[in-house]
Structure formats: C-alpha cells, structure tokens
Design a protein around this motif. Structure first.
Motif, mmCIF file in Angstrom:
data_model
loop_
_atom_site.group_PDB
_atom_site.id
_atom_site.type_symbol
_atom_site.label_atom_id
_atom_site.label_comp_id
_atom_site.label_asym_id
_atom_site.label_seq_id
_atom_site.Cartn_x
_atom_site.Cartn_y
_atom_site.Cartn_z
ATOM 1 N N LEU A 120 0.637 -1.186 -0.009
ATOM 2 C CA LEU A 120 0.078 0.056 -0.116
ATOM 3 C C LEU A 120 0.908 1.264 -0.142
ATOM 4 O O LEU A 120 0.582 2.327 -0.456
ATOM 5 N N LEU A 133 -8.815 -5.064 0.785
ATOM 6 C CA LEU A 133 -8.391 -4.290 -0.459
ATOM 7 C C LEU A 133 -9.688 -3.901 -1.389
ATOM 8 O O LEU A 133 -9.406 -2.709 -1.746
ATOM 9 N N THR A 185 -10.520 0.245 -2.019
ATOM 10 C CA THR A 185 -10.493 0.873 -3.382
ATOM 11 C C THR A 185 -11.869 1.438 -3.636
ATOM 12 O O THR A 185 -12.016 2.420 -4.302
ATOM 13 N N VAL A 194 -5.153 4.035 -1.972
ATOM 14 C CA VAL A 194 -4.718 2.791 -2.713
ATOM 15 C C VAL A 194 -4.360 3.062 -4.394
ATOM 16 O O VAL A 194 -5.583 3.715 -5.091
ATOM 17 N N PHE A 224 -2.834 -1.549 -6.003
ATOM 18 C CA PHE A 224 -3.827 -2.152 -6.312
ATOM 19 C C PHE A 224 -3.708 -3.655 -7.155
ATOM 20 O O PHE A 224 -3.812 -4.764 -6.797
ATOM 21 N N ARG A 274 -5.542 2.628 6.260
ATOM 22 C CA ARG A 274 -4.573 1.538 6.000
ATOM 23 C C ARG A 274 -5.099 0.476 7.425
ATOM 24 O O ARG A 274 -4.721 -0.625 7.450
#
Length: 590
Positions: A267, A303, A307, A314, A319, A398
C-alpha cells in the motif's frame, strides 16, 4: 505519536558519515558461511574424536540416569553428529549462494534490502532479539513435557511415516498441519523422535513471529509500543503454549504477521519484494493451517473495500500488486494442497455442522488475553480498543486491515459456516496484532506517553501470565499414564503400580484410544464394543485401563468406563485416568 516512531519516518543518519563501512549483504553471509563450515569440520572429519571427547561425556552427564551410555545410544549420537555436520555444510552453501546473489541483485531489490538492514540498525534490533531469547527461556521447561492428543495423532499419522510423500499426502480429520509435519519430520531425522526435538520448529517459528511482530509494530504503532508488544508476546501463555507444541499454530502466526507487513508495504508502494513476500506468506501460512486461507480472503476483502471507499489510499500500482499477490497466493496454496485435496474434500463433505455458540467471540478473546482475573481481562480489552482507535487516527484507512483480518474470518466461521469443531485456538494468529494494539492503547493513556510508566503497568499482566503459565500449559497425561500401567515409572509418589507381568492386560478406551500405543511398551487392547470387552475381561486376571474421556467416544466405551468405576480403582494423570482391576483383593496398587 512522534514522527520518528513510524515506519515512514526518515532513517537515522550515520554517526560516522565519512567512514567506509563493509557491505553487509556480502560480508555477513561470508562470515556465517565460514562459521558453519568450521563447525561442520569436527563433525565430519574428526567425528570419532568429537564423539569421545564431547558428545559422550555430555550425554552421560546430562541425559543418563546412571552415568553410562549404552552402545545403541553411541550409534545414535554418531548418526546425529553426522547429520548435523552435513546440515551445517548445506547451510554454509546456501548462505554463500545468498552472498553471491546479493552482489548481482537488481538495483531495486538491493536498495530495498539495504534499507531494511539500515532501518533495523537504527530502530533497535536488540528489542526483538531480547524478546526472542526470553521466549526461548520461558518455553524451555515445557519443551520436554509429554505429548498431548493432537501431537500424538500428528506424530503417528503424519511424522513417523515411511516417506516424505506420505507426510505431504496424508490428511485425516483436519489434523495434519502439512508444513509443520514436514518440518517436524526433518527435525526428527536430525535429532531423533523426542518430544523436544519435534517441538523445536514450533519454537523457532514463535521466535520468527516476534521478529515479524516487531516489523509490523514499527509500521503501525511505533517503536515504543512495538517493543512493549514483543516483550508481552514472549511472556504470553498462549504464545508459550503454541511455541512448545508440535503443531502449526506458530507457523500461521509468523506467516500472518509477515503477510500483514507485506500488505502494508505494498500500500505504501514499497516495490516487488513486498509483492513476493505477501504471496509466499499467505500460501505458506495456509499450508501450516487451513484457516490461513481466511487471512488471504480477509486481505482481499479489505483491498476491495479500500478501493471503493478510500481510493486515495490505494494507487493503481498498489492495487495491481496486491491483486496479483492474492492470485499468486491462491494458486500456490492450491498446488501445495493438491496431494491431499481428495481427502480434504471428502472430510469437508462428511463434516457435520455445529451448533451456534453465542459466546464464541469471548472464547477467542480469552485465548488472546490469557488466563487472567476478570478486571485485568476487561482492562486489556479496553486498552486494545483504545489502541485500535489510535492507530486508525494516525494511519487512516490502512489500519482497518487489522479489523479485516480479525473480524472477517471470525464472523464468517461464527455466523455463517458454524463448523462442528470451532475452537478459540484457531484464531491464535490474532495474538501479535492484538498485543500491538494493547501496547499502543496503554501508551496513549499514560501521562506524557511515558514508556517507562507503560512498561511498569504492563508488568501486571505479564506477571499474571508467568504465574499462571504452569496451570495453562498442562501435561495431558498420556506419557505418565502409559508409564504407570506398565509399572516402569510413576506419575507421583501417591500412585505406584507394580510392574506389569504376563497376566496383565492393558486396555484403552475413550476418544483416540489407539494413541496410547505411542507411549506403551506393551500391546494395548482397544475394545470395539462392550461385548468384546467382556470377552477380554473373562480371560484376564488383571486389567489396567487407560481412559481419556471425550465428547465423541462411543456409548460402548461409556459403558466400559462405568464398569471400571464400579469394579476397579481409579488413578488420575492429567486428562487421562487409569483403572486397575484384578480378580484377587490385591488391586496391584498401594
């Protein structure tokens, strides 16, 4: 939190900027290879001298009750020295290859490794080293205890096998932590089949977990909280228990921590090494324990969530790297499990669903917090919540990856799948991030965020853990009970049985009754039903029965245990009890 507490901070500058230092990527492997080669020489070239001067005197001094080593033990020691010598040579070759690779690494990877080494120097490598040594010291008294049910089952069916292929391709009752069985088999080849030897990989993986936790702590909670967390991790009874058990839980802990670190670095766009690390960590973690697959799925869910909700956190590059890492981990996991896939699918299809356990999250939390008084249990849980809020405030979206790997697998198994065998120990891999949050929360509530004051407060739970470790990490009793029925040893002075003779019949009942064969030096009869037991009893003058009560034992074994309760005498050895019955008034015990 000060800026120098985070992983993103600028590394400390050298105190001697004009001094030319040797390249650690090439010098360190050369030194390690030279040491390994020097250590291997006496074991291979002068093995007889090493055996006579060192190995035999040490064995006679520490491992022989009468101070004498028999010829078979000398043969074993000679084979052990030979295997150790060849292993050291292999290590020397691998380390030299690593050193050669270091000089030809791509610039990006070489820069990453140099940065990691410099960062470790600047941020106090001695803290995880001290915690690792502390874990080894605290674990040492429990390494030689007798095996428990799962350890014996694993040893019989997956470690003491005819070939490596049988270890990799056997899967019974979800009990084979395949990667650990492989490591334990190698350890047995080197050091023999003792309890301590088969547990050495678990301890080494536990020490690796501490290093990985330290690195994750630098990324999420800062150096001071990371230091408190790894010291607490070394004292945790859960950590000590799984570091001294021949099972794969510390392997799952280590791989989960490394996967979390790699995901955070991706990340932050730290490059290809983190991508490869995430792939390997997730695949190997799943190989240690099937529940490791859920960790990968949780990271994938996180993830996607980031997104959709926080696209600024991200980048397109991060990604893609994360996505290909997860795909690669899935494919690698499939390949690793291919030898056992038919058996695995069969057991999944045969497994019945369990009942809903409303208090299961408390069970998991108890596994993480440890056996402590109620007020301390609540206080540690509150510190963890404060730490999570603090990390989320400082790290942003995060930090939600901690929530993802913690809650997603737990909620899916607890509320959706509800398997029959759902135990709190399956979530032991959450212990490192949990303690990181506890340490961060504790620092946040202390005046001036004093590390010293937080450390003093942390002595309370660590003291409770150390005091209660002996009662938490119990001897299940298989070894003591099996020795007692044979009369070759006794568990304590209050239970002493005379040596078994030709007229003594040894019977085993309960769940996994056949496992008593591992420690018994005489044939063990496992009755299939109550009628066959009565036939055995009709021809016996004396019976000694080994019994481990379980919820899944047959009704016939319930009836047999009731017969012994009525007609025999009972002696307890941990979770195992021994019944003694004889046709005369002498019950062979005093």
């Amino acid at each position: 939190m000060h800026q120098h507490d985070t992983l993103d901070s600028t590394s400390m500058t050298s105190r001697f900027p004009d001094r030319i230092r040797p390249d650690p990527i090439t010098v360190v492997p050369a030194i390690l290879a030279a040491l390994a080669t020097l250590a291997a020489m006496p074991l291979l070239i002068a093995r007889g001298w090493t055996l006579k001067v060192f190995a035999i005197p040490i064995a006679e001094r520490f491992f022989s009750s009468d101070g004498v080593i028999n010829p078979s033990s000398e043969v074993f020691l000679e084979r052990l020295l030979s295997n150790l010598g060849w292993m050291l040579l292999v290590v020397a070759c691998l380390v030299m290859a690593w050193g050669r690779l270091g000089r030809s690494l791509p610039a990006q990877l070489s820069e990453h490794l140099h940065g990691a080494i410099s960062e470790t120097r600047a941020r106090g490598w001695w803290l995880p080293a001290l915690a690792s040594v502390l874990l080894a010291v605290l674990s040492a008294p429990y390494m030689t205890r007798g095996f428990g049910y799962d350890e014996i089952f694993t040893t019989i069916h997956f470690i003491d096998t005819a070939s490596f292929w049988e270890t990799l391709s056997s899967y019974k009752l979800f009990n084979n932590h395949v990667a650990y069985s492989l490591l334990a088999r190698i350890a047995r080849m080197v050091g023999g089949p003792s309890e301590a030897v088969l547990r050495v990989p678990a301890l080494l993986l536990g020490m690796t977990t501490i290093v990985a936790t330290w690195r994750v702590g630098l990324a999420l909670v800062g150096r001071r909280a990371a230091g408190l967390a790894v010291l607490a991790l070394a004292c945790s009874p859960t950590m000590i228990a799984w570091s001294t058990s021949a099972r794969g839980y510390t392997g799952l802990m280590a791989c989960t921590s490394w996967a979390l670190l790699a995901y955070l670095e991706i990340l932050r766009e730290r490059g290809r090494p983190a991508t490869l690390q995430l792939t390997v960590a997730l695949a190997v973690g799943a190989w240690f324990h099937l529940y490791g697959i859920l960790v990968g799925l949780a990271i994938g869910a996180h993830l996607i969530w980031m997104t959709l909700t926080s696209p600024s956190h991200v980048s397109a590059r991060a990604f893609r790297a994360s996505w290909w890492s997860l795909v690669g981990a899935g494919l690698a996991t499939f390949v690793l499990y291919m030898p056992v896939l038919p058996q695995l699918l069969y057991h999944v299809a045969q497994r019945r669903a369990g009942t809903f356990q409303p208090d299961f999250p408390i069970t998991v939390l108890t596994e993480l917090v440890g056996a402590v008084p109620g007020p301390l249990f609540v206080l540690i849980s509150v510190f963890a919540a404060i730490g999570l809020a603090s990390v989320h405030r400082l790290q942003g979206a995060r930090a939600s990856c901690l929530v993802a790997i913690s809650l997603c697998p737990l909620l899916v198994l607890w509320l959706v799948i509800q398997p029959f065998d759902l135990y709190g120990r399956f979530f032991a891999y959450l212990l490192p991030p949990f303690l990181l949050l506890v340490a961060r929360g504790l620092l946040d509530v202390t005046p001036q965020r004093s590390t010293v004051l937080a450390g003093i407060i942390f002595l309370w739970p660590m003291g409770e853990w150390l005091e209660r470790a002996e009662s938490t990490i119990v001897e299940e009793g298989y070894r003591g009970a099996a020795s007692a029925v044979s009369g070759t040893a006794h568990h304590d002075l209050t239970v002493k049985l005379r040596p078994a003779n030709a007229q003594t019949t040894i019977v085993a009942i309960g769940g996994g009754a056949e496992l008593f064969d591992y420690y018994c030096d005489r044939p063990v009869v496992v009755p299939n039903d109550y009628i066959s037991f009565l036939e055995v009893a009709a021809g016996a003058r004396e019976m000694r029965c080994l019994y481990r009560p379980t919820s899944w034992q047959s009704d016939d074994h319930d009836a047999i245990s009731l017969w012994f309760e009525t007609h025999g005498r009972r002696f307890d050895f941990g979770n195992v009890c021994v019944y003694v019955w004889a046709r005369t008034d002498d019950f062979a015990a005093h």
